[in-house]
Scaffold this active site. Structure first.
Site, PDB file in Angstrom:
ATOM      1  N   VAL A  12       0.831  -1.204   0.000  1.00 47.62           N
ATOM      2  CA  VAL A  12       0.000   0.000   0.000  1.00 47.62           C
ATOM      3  C   VAL A  12       0.872   1.263   0.000  1.00 47.62           C
ATOM      4  CG1 VAL A  12      -1.745   1.299   1.274  1.00 47.62           C
ATOM      5  CG2 VAL A  12      -1.878  -1.200   1.176  1.00 47.62           C
ATOM      6  N   THR A 126      -6.131  -0.348   6.372  1.00 46.28           N
ATOM      7  CA  THR A 126      -7.512  -0.748   6.663  1.00 46.28           C
ATOM      8  C   THR A 126      -7.641  -0.978   8.156  1.00 46.28           C
ATOM      9  OG1 THR A 126      -7.696  -1.745   4.525  1.00 46.28           O
ATOM     10  CG2 THR A 126      -9.304  -2.438   6.152  1.00 46.28           C
ATOM     11  N   GLU A 156      -7.685   2.624   1.017  1.00 42.96           N
ATOM     12  CA  GLU A 156      -7.151   2.288  -0.314  1.00 42.96           C
ATOM     13  C   GLU A 156      -8.005   1.194  -0.935  1.00 42.96           C
ATOM     14  OE1 GLU A 156      -5.667  -0.703  -1.248  1.00 42.96           O
ATOM     15  OE2 GLU A 156      -5.831  -1.693   0.703  1.00 42.96           O
ATOM     16  N   PHE A 157      -8.100   1.248  -2.264  1.00 41.35           N
ATOM     17  CA  PHE A 157      -8.848   0.221  -2.997  1.00 41.35           C
ATOM     18  C   PHE A 157      -7.974  -0.393  -4.089  1.00 41.35           C
ATOM     19  CE2 PHE A 157     -12.010   3.320  -1.443  1.00 41.35           C
ATOM     20  CZ  PHE A 157     -12.820   2.482  -0.692  1.00 41.35           C
ATOM     21  N   GLU A 160      -3.589  -5.784  -5.819  1.00 39.63           N
ATOM     22  CA  GLU A 160      -2.237  -6.200  -6.161  1.00 39.63           C
ATOM     23  C   GLU A 160      -2.246  -6.699  -7.599  1.00 39.63           C
ATOM     24  OE1 GLU A 160      -0.683  -8.942  -3.262  1.00 39.63           O
ATOM     25  OE2 GLU A 160      -1.326  -7.627  -1.655  1.00 39.63           O
ATOM     26  N   GLY A 258     -13.994 -20.463  -8.345  1.00 42.91           N
ATOM     27  CA  GLY A 258     -12.661 -21.063  -8.317  1.00 42.91           C
ATOM     28  C   GLY A 258     -12.273 -21.524  -6.936  1.00 42.91           C
ATOM     29  N   CYS A 265      -6.205  -8.979   1.917  1.00 43.11           N
ATOM     30  CA  CYS A 265      -7.314  -8.077   2.238  1.00 43.11           C
ATOM     31  C   CYS A 265      -8.633  -8.770   2.516  1.00 43.11           C
ATOM     32  CB  CYS A 265      -7.497  -7.066   1.112  1.00 43.11           C
ATOM     33  SG  CYS A 265      -6.188  -5.854   1.085  1.00 43.11           S
ATOM     34  N   LYS A 332      -3.320 -14.977  -6.418  1.00 43.56           N
ATOM     35  CA  LYS A 332      -3.903 -14.654  -7.718  1.00 43.56           C
ATOM     36  C   LYS A 332      -2.731 -14.340  -8.642  1.00 43.56           C
ATOM     37  CE  LYS A 332      -4.470  -9.692  -7.318  1.00 43.56           C
ATOM     38  NZ  LYS A 332      -5.343  -8.545  -7.435  1.00 43.56           N
ATOM     39  N   ARG A 339       0.170 -14.321   1.032  1.00 45.29           N
ATOM     40  CA  ARG A 339      -0.619 -14.202   2.261  1.00 45.29           C
ATOM     41  C   ARG A 339      -2.010 -14.793   2.027  1.00 45.29           C
ATOM     42  NH1 ARG A 339       0.554  -7.986   3.870  1.00 45.29           N
ATOM     43  NH2 ARG A 339       0.716  -7.780   1.618  1.00 45.29           N
TER      44      ARG A 339
HETATM   45  C1  UDX Z   1      -8.540  -6.470  -2.880  1.00 44.27           C
HETATM   46  C2  UDX Z   1      -9.539  -5.406  -3.360  1.00 44.27           C
HETATM   47  O1  UDX Z   1     -10.049  -5.781  -4.660  1.00 44.27           O
HETATM   48  C3  UDX Z   1      -8.900  -4.043  -3.412  1.00 44.27           C
HETATM   49  O2  UDX Z   1      -9.894  -3.078  -3.724  1.00 44.27           O
HETATM   50  C4  UDX Z   1      -8.196  -3.677  -2.081  1.00 44.27           C
HETATM   51  O3  UDX Z   1      -9.127  -3.291  -1.104  1.00 44.27           O
HETATM   52  C5  UDX Z   1      -7.314  -4.815  -1.581  1.00 44.27           C
HETATM   53  O4  UDX Z   1      -8.018  -6.080  -1.634  1.00 44.27           O
HETATM   54  P1  UDX Z   1      -6.542  -7.883  -3.916  1.00 44.27           P
HETATM   55  O5  UDX Z   1      -6.580  -8.642  -2.638  1.00 44.27           O
HETATM   56  O6  UDX Z   1      -5.236  -7.389  -4.423  1.00 44.27           O
HETATM   57  O7  UDX Z   1      -7.504  -6.600  -3.848  1.00 44.27           O
HETATM   58  O8  UDX Z   1      -7.124  -8.836  -5.048  1.00 44.27           O
HETATM   59  P2  UDX Z   1      -8.510  -9.051  -5.815  1.00 44.27           P
HETATM   60  O9  UDX Z   1      -8.252  -8.902  -7.251  1.00 44.27           O
HETATM   61  O10 UDX Z   1      -9.618  -8.281  -5.228  1.00 44.27           O
HETATM   62  O11 UDX Z   1      -8.747 -10.622  -5.543  1.00 44.27           O
HETATM   63  C6  UDX Z   1      -8.883 -11.139  -4.228  1.00 44.27           C
HETATM   64  C7  UDX Z   1      -9.038 -12.641  -4.258  1.00 44.27           C
HETATM   65  O12 UDX Z   1     -10.302 -13.010  -4.820  1.00 44.27           O
HETATM   66  C8  UDX Z   1      -7.985 -13.369  -5.113  1.00 44.27           C
HETATM   67  O13 UDX Z   1      -7.586 -14.538  -4.441  1.00 44.27           O
HETATM   68  C9  UDX Z   1      -8.720 -13.709  -6.388  1.00 44.27           C
HETATM   69  O14 UDX Z   1      -8.188 -14.863  -7.007  1.00 44.27           O
HETATM   70  C10 UDX Z   1     -10.116 -13.965  -5.853  1.00 44.27           C
HETATM   71  N1  UDX Z   1     -11.180 -13.755  -6.852  1.00 44.27           N
HETATM   72  C11 UDX Z   1     -11.357 -12.507  -7.408  1.00 44.27           C
HETATM   73  C12 UDX Z   1     -12.026 -14.806  -7.211  1.00 44.27           C
HETATM   74  O15 UDX Z   1     -11.892 -15.931  -6.705  1.00 44.27           O
HETATM   75  N2  UDX Z   1     -13.036 -14.577  -8.109  1.00 44.27           N
HETATM   76  C13 UDX Z   1     -13.241 -13.354  -8.681  1.00 44.27           C
HETATM   77  O16 UDX Z   1     -14.182 -13.236  -9.489  1.00 44.27           O
HETATM   78  C14 UDX Z   1     -12.380 -12.283  -8.315  1.00 44.27           C
HETATM   79  P1  ADP Z   2       0.448  -3.756   3.264  1.00 47.86           P
HETATM   80  O1  ADP Z   2       0.117  -4.907   2.349  1.00 47.86           O
HETATM   81  O2  ADP Z   2      -0.724  -3.363   4.145  1.00 47.86           O
HETATM   82  O3  ADP Z   2       1.047  -2.592   2.560  1.00 47.86           O
HETATM   83  P2  ADP Z   2       3.030  -4.789   4.165  1.00 47.86           P
HETATM   84  O4  ADP Z   2       3.224  -5.820   5.220  1.00 47.86           O
HETATM   85  O5  ADP Z   2       3.312  -5.124   2.731  1.00 47.86           O
HETATM   86  O6  ADP Z   2       1.509  -4.311   4.325  1.00 47.86           O
HETATM   87  O7  ADP Z   2       3.863  -3.491   4.518  1.00 47.86           O
HETATM   88  C1  ADP Z   2       3.788  -2.798   5.712  1.00 47.86           C
HETATM   89  C2  ADP Z   2       5.102  -2.056   5.922  1.00 47.86           C
HETATM   90  O8  ADP Z   2       4.953  -1.221   7.083  1.00 47.86           O
HETATM   91  C3  ADP Z   2       6.308  -2.952   6.194  1.00 47.86           C
HETATM   92  O9  ADP Z   2       7.362  -2.602   5.325  1.00 47.86           O
HETATM   93  C4  ADP Z   2       6.658  -2.654   7.668  1.00 47.86           C
HETATM   94  O10 ADP Z   2       8.061  -2.738   7.912  1.00 47.86           O
HETATM   95  C5  ADP Z   2       6.166  -1.238   7.807  1.00 47.86           C
HETATM   96  N1  ADP Z   2       5.926  -0.811   9.195  1.00 47.86           N
HETATM   97  C6  ADP Z   2       5.287  -1.482  10.181  1.00 47.86           C
HETATM   98  N2  ADP Z   2       5.242  -0.758  11.299  1.00 47.86           N
HETATM   99  C7  ADP Z   2       5.875   0.414  11.032  1.00 47.86           C
HETATM  100  C8  ADP Z   2       6.149   1.599  11.790  1.00 47.86           C
HETATM  101  N3  ADP Z   2       5.740   1.730  13.050  1.00 47.86           N
HETATM  102  N4  ADP Z   2       6.828   2.600  11.180  1.00 47.86           N
HETATM  103  C9  ADP Z   2       7.231   2.500   9.903  1.00 47.86           C
HETATM  104  N5  ADP Z   2       7.002   1.413   9.136  1.00 47.86           N
HETATM  105  C10 ADP Z   2       6.324   0.384   9.689  1.00 47.86           C
END
Ligand code: UDX
Ligand code: ADP
Length: 443
Positions: A12, A126, A156-157, A160, A258, A265, A332, A339
């Protein structure tokens, strides 16, 4: 042009900071992870996100984007003191399903102790409904001397795999604050993107994020339930989704049956929303069903493999002596994120059943290697197929769409494919001589 600090350089924070820099702002990203920051200073990214590396390098070179482990440098740089600071740290799931706020707390405390001028604190992570107020309390209580600040919630929306284009082409920008002027200042950052901007109160903004993700997760569980029924009744869920999708009130998006949803998320956010409801004495029946159906989607893939190649035994170890190939490890396509990955869960279920697993993923293998045991990680899909009793198509990577299936059939021990993403055409697969099962393709 504004001076912005971003806290956290994960998916994010890094995307947000980089995109704001690309829009002409001066952005300093701060993270507690020294290795991540040292690498980023050289343009080396901690995550795989298509297109991101190039934009990071471009903005680093232009001097609009910088990385540091020092909050003071990010917030109080004398030539460019930050006007806005975005909190984008991780909020993992806690023991009861709640979103864990210890990193948000640490970030808020550091901001409070470091800031030497008024700031707008923007929450991107979030967080449970009400966290905006909580962050404001922490900052107020931890400031050595009172300095004015405002808190704005800006969920954020970003997906990935398409985070850059999601950032640059937003469906909407949601801002929640009790301070209209602060919300308007954040809104200005997003004006070049020309997306609709909605300003509301902080709790409503926080809820919009949870409700949106829970709704999308519900669509996925809904279609997986329909898929299950399709299998029993001889209908094809892909066609059903297409037919439903023509109705503008429904829409085709997020109706791919699927393996169910994975990732950082949806699983976390649905759980956290259900937890918030339970704490308030509400019974989130629909969300609970969504989670159960989602867990079943993974189990049902393993059940199909068992039914096709498993030993005829009522005991455990029904896959003993069998080699199962898994194509894809990410939750995906187009990400290295594992994760809450469905393929990883499926692999563990196969192993618990006594099966041997071979697997391949174009980018997620280094991450998967850290959490998997006794899995042979292969160089490509063909090495996975070689000698396997069954193949599971687990992530819809483009490179799996055009495999030489005749070759795959020749090198497998048994020509069995369980397609968890409905990537292939069932009649064509049967024509090729495969024993093929998709999800919800009952004809
Ligand atoms: C999601 C939200 O879409 C995004 O707005 C933000 O809030 C972060 O979370 P993300 O987790 O990156 O994004 O992936 P997304 O494309 O939403 O897919 C999530 C999961 O659902 C994946 O495992 C994907 O394979 C699955 N999926 C998605 C399905 O199984 N079927 C679908 O039709 C769409
Ligand atoms: P997301 O998918 O929500 O972006 P990530 O785990 O990919 O989460 O990234 C979160 C980042 O925030 C990591 O790089 C972590 O080191 C950083 N982080 C966690 N706590 C702190 C903090 N107190 N100050 C600065 N960075 C932090």
């Amino acid at each position: 042009m504004k001076n912005i600090a971003v806290i956290g350089v994960g998916y994010v924070g890094l995307v947000t900071g980089t995109c704001f820099a690309d829009l002409g702002n001066r952005v300093t990203c701060v993270d507690v992870n020294e290795e991540r920051i040292a690498n980023l200073k050289q343009g080396i990214l901690p995550i795989y996100e298509p297109g991101l590396e190039e934009v990071v390098r471009r903005n680093l070179a232009a001097g609009r984007l910088s990385f540091t482990t020092s909050y003071a440098e990010a917030l109080n740089c004398p030539e460019a003191p930050a006007e806005l600071v975005f909190i984008a740290v991780n909020t993992p799931t806690g023991v009861d399903g709640e979103a864990e706020l210890r990193y948000v707390r640490a970030a808020a405390e550091m901001i409070a102790q470091t800031m030497d001028h008024p700031l707008i604190i923007v929450n991107k992570s979030t967080v449970p409904v009400g966290t905006g107020d909580w962050v404001a309390d922490i900052v107020r209580n931890k400031q050595p001397k009172p300095i004015p600040f405002s808190v704005v919630s800006n969920p954020e929306f970003l997906r990935e795999g398409s985070a850059l284009s999601d950032f640059m082409n937003p469906d909407r920008i949601v801002l929640g604050s009790l301070d209209e002027e602060a919300a308007q200042k954040v809104a200005q950052l997003y004006l070049p993107l020309r997306g609709p901007i909605m300003i509301t109160d902080p709790r409503t903004a926080e809820m919009i994020k949870y409700a949106s993700n829970a709704f999308l997760a519900t669509k996925i569980s809904f279609i997986n339930e329909i898929a299950n029924i399709c299998e029993a009744l001889g209908a094809d869920v892909k066609e059903v989704a297409a037919g439903m999708g023509y109705d503008k009130r429904i829409g085709r998006a997020f109706l791919d049956a699927g393996l169910g949803y994975g990732g950082s998320c949806f699983p976390k956010d649905v759980k956290a929303l259900a937890h918030m409801a339970n704490v308030q004495g509400k019974h989130p029946q629909l969300l609970e069903a969504v989670m159960q159906i989602n867990a079943d989607a993974r189990r049902s893939i393993v059940a199909k493999v068992r039914a096709l190649v498993g030993n005829n035994s009522t005991h455990l170890n029904r896959l003993e002596g069998k080699t199962i190939g898994v194509l894809g490890l990410a939750f995906k396509a187009n990400t290295d994120d594992i994760r809450e990955s469905q393929p990883i869960d499926i692999i563990r279920m196969i192993q618990a059943d006594g099966g041997t697993v071979k697997a391949y993923d174009p980018v997620a293998m280094p991450n998967a290697a850290k959490v998997l045991h006794n899995v042979k990680l292969c160089a490509d899909a063909y090495e996975v197929a070689e000698g396997s009793d069954a193949l599971i198509l687990a992530t819809e990577w483009n490179e799996f769409k055009n495999l030489d299936l005749a070759r795959i059939k020749r090198i497998m021990k048994q020509p069995v494919i369980v397609d968890g993403r409905n990537l292939y055409d069932p009649p064509a697969m049967r024509e090729l001589g495969f024993i093929y099962r998709g999800v919800g393709r009952g004809y």
